[in-house]
Design an enzyme around this catalytic site. Structure first.
Site, PDB file in Angstrom:
ATOM      1  N   SER A 242       0.832  -1.200   0.000  1.00 36.15           N
ATOM      2  CA  SER A 242       0.000   0.000   0.000  1.00 36.15           C
ATOM      3  C   SER A 242       0.870   1.255   0.000  1.00 36.15           C
ATOM      4  CB  SER A 242      -0.897   0.004   1.228  1.00 36.15           C
ATOM      5  OG  SER A 242      -0.092   0.198   2.369  1.00 36.15           O
ATOM      6  N   LYS A 243       0.287   2.305  -0.531  1.00 35.89           N
ATOM      7  CA  LYS A 243       1.036   3.558  -0.662  1.00 35.89           C
ATOM      8  C   LYS A 243       1.500   4.049   0.704  1.00 35.89           C
ATOM      9  CE  LYS A 243       0.312   6.660  -4.052  1.00 35.89           C
ATOM     10  NZ  LYS A 243       1.399   6.254  -4.915  1.00 35.89           N
TER      11      LYS A 243
END
Ligand code: GLU
Length: 472
Positions: A242-243
């Site tokens: 995930s970012k």
């Protein structure tokens, strides 16, 4: 020729985990081979590039100990070099001005998609005569496109083996917005050649750029570097990380109390395995052992527990001077006034630390004893009067422990444990520990006595006795 590799980040965001892993693998390879590790800041995107991002990259590399060779190159300072090669491609008819508007390109794209075709530029401006193109370029908006050949290119990736691409599927790509504003795929090719880069080591997300870059190399008569595309970093669910993690700045990890040694070790294992099966690997071992043969093709899973474990491991095992140096960034200035005391505290507290940030809360009582409830002094199942007796007795014992050189951790412990053996461990060690620390959890009383010294320790025991006396 000894290898020359480069780490080429775009300063369009803070120095992230993904970037740092790429930098690390480049650095390891260079060190292993006795080659050079160069740093190139790819700041051609004027809107998105920021100086503070560049600073965060340099700071992150320094934090991890990834020292680079030669001077930092910035693409923004190399514009005349790109211009020279752009003009060459234009002169040779391998690049051309394109005047198509955004709307025209979009409708072409939609038409191709609706026919089930992979979109690519149809080549409308390819055949405008040079003369006309230069005339129009004086007045009209334009970009520079590269005439993509239609053959297949192949390269042998050190991690993925042979990779082939059909250039015909790509179409004529934009390589510059004008002679003074080259775009990524073009600038990279020019720089890699000019900087004599032998190996391009970067994330797998760049693999689709590689055929474009090879086509440009061929057009300019450059040699092809050797490629190694590192596996993606995946989240625990094996989906793209995930970012939140991927773009998390290294500064965040630092501020959250991770040691650079732990983080370095953690990143090593994001895709690489040492030849002996183990988790704790020093920089030196990794340099000696590094090889692309041990880099996996499949995604590398980000394992938060492993990071926690490694951090705790390094907190326990680093030389105390080194740990004290790291901890000094996380504590009030006064704590550092007595260096010897600070190091003793570090030595005593390290076992209990999980993050550098824990230290400030766990070790504060060595400097200031906070208020604590009198009840806390009473060992469970025991009574106030026993605690008063024991603390009074301990006060005399402490007074009698020889001072100066004999005020050693071992000697203090002998005295305290002999009392504990007579009167019961809990009944002695608990109230003494609370009297000295004011806390429910702390290191053992002998350790605290050793650091605080006789005088301060006695004061704290007296204070505890007063507290018990005033509590009715
Ligand atoms: N500037 C590119 C990036 O930050 C990397 C270019 C490359 O390694 O070829 O993703």
């Amino acid at each position: 020729m000894s290898p020359r590799v480069r780490f080429a980040p775009s300063p369009t965001g803070f120095f992230s985990l993904g970037n740092a892993r790429t930098a690390l693998f480049n650095w390891l390879f260079a060190k292993h081979e006795g080659g050079k590790f160069l740093l190139r800041i790819e700041d051609t995107d004027k809107e998105r590039s920021k100086k503070e991002y560049e600073e965060s990259i340099l700071e992150g590399l320094k934090w991890l100990g990834l020292d680079w060779d030669e001077k930092v190159e910035r693409q923004s300072e190399r514009i005349p070099i790109y211009e020279k090669y752009l003009k060459r491609l234009m002169d040779e008819g391998r690049a051309y001005f394109c005047f198509c508007s955004g709307e025209e390109l979009e409708s072409e794209r939609q038409a191709q998609l609706s026919q089930g075709l992979q979109p690519k530029y149809g080549g409308r401006c390819r055949n405008i005569s040079k003369e006309e193109a230069f005339k129009r370029a004086e007045k009209e908006n334009h970009v520079i496109r590269f005439k993509m050949p239609s053959h297949t290119v192949s390269f042998s990736d050190l991690i993925r083996g042979k990779v082939s691409f059909d250039l015909d599927l790509i179409g004529d790509i934009i390589i510059a917005k004008g002679f003074d504003s080259p775009l990524y795929n073009f600038a990279v090719v020019v720089d890699d050649e000019e900087m004599k880069i032998t190996h391009v080591i970067r994330g797998e997300d760049h693999i689709s750029n590689t055929p474009k870059q090879i086509a440009i190399q061929e057009a300019l008569g450059f040699s092809m570097p050797i490629y190694a595309h590192l596996p993606l970093i995946l989240g625990p669910d094996r989906k793209k990380l995930s970012k939140r993690y991927m773009d998390a700045s290294l500064r965040d990890f630092k501020d959250r109390g991770y040691l650079p040694e732990a983080f370095f070790n953690f990143m090593l294992l994001l895709g690489w395995h040492p030849s002996v099966d183990k988790e704790v690997v020093s920089a030196e071992e990794a340099i000696n052992d590094f090889s692309f043969k041990k880099v996996q093709k499949g995604g590398a899973v980000f394992n938060q527990e492993k990071l926690e474990w490694l951090n705790a491991y390094y907190l326990r095992n680093l030389p105390v001077e080194r740990l004290a140096e790291e901890l000094s960034g996380f504590v009030p200035g006064e704590w550092l006034e007595d260096e010897d005391k600070f190091k003793k505290i570090v030595q005593i507290e390290r076992e209990r630390l999980r993050h550098l940030t824990d230290f400030r809360d766990t070790a504060d009582f060595f400097f200031v004893l906070k208020e604590y409830p009198a009840d806390l002094l009473i060992w469970k199942g025991s009574s106030k009067s026993v605690m008063v007796d024991n603390l009074s007795f301990l006060s005399n014992v402490i007074r009698g422990i020889p001072n100066h050189e004999l005020w050693s951790r071992e000697n203090i412990d002998k005295y305290i444990m002999s009392v504990a053996d007579q009167k019961g461990r809990g009944e002695v060690l608990w109230p003494l520990r609370v009297a000295l620390s004011g806390k429910e959890a702390s290191p053992g009383p002998s350790d605290i006595l050793y650091v605080l010294g006789k005088e301060e320790s006695l004061k704290r025991v007296e204070k505890a006795l007063k507290r018990l006396a005033s509590e009715n």
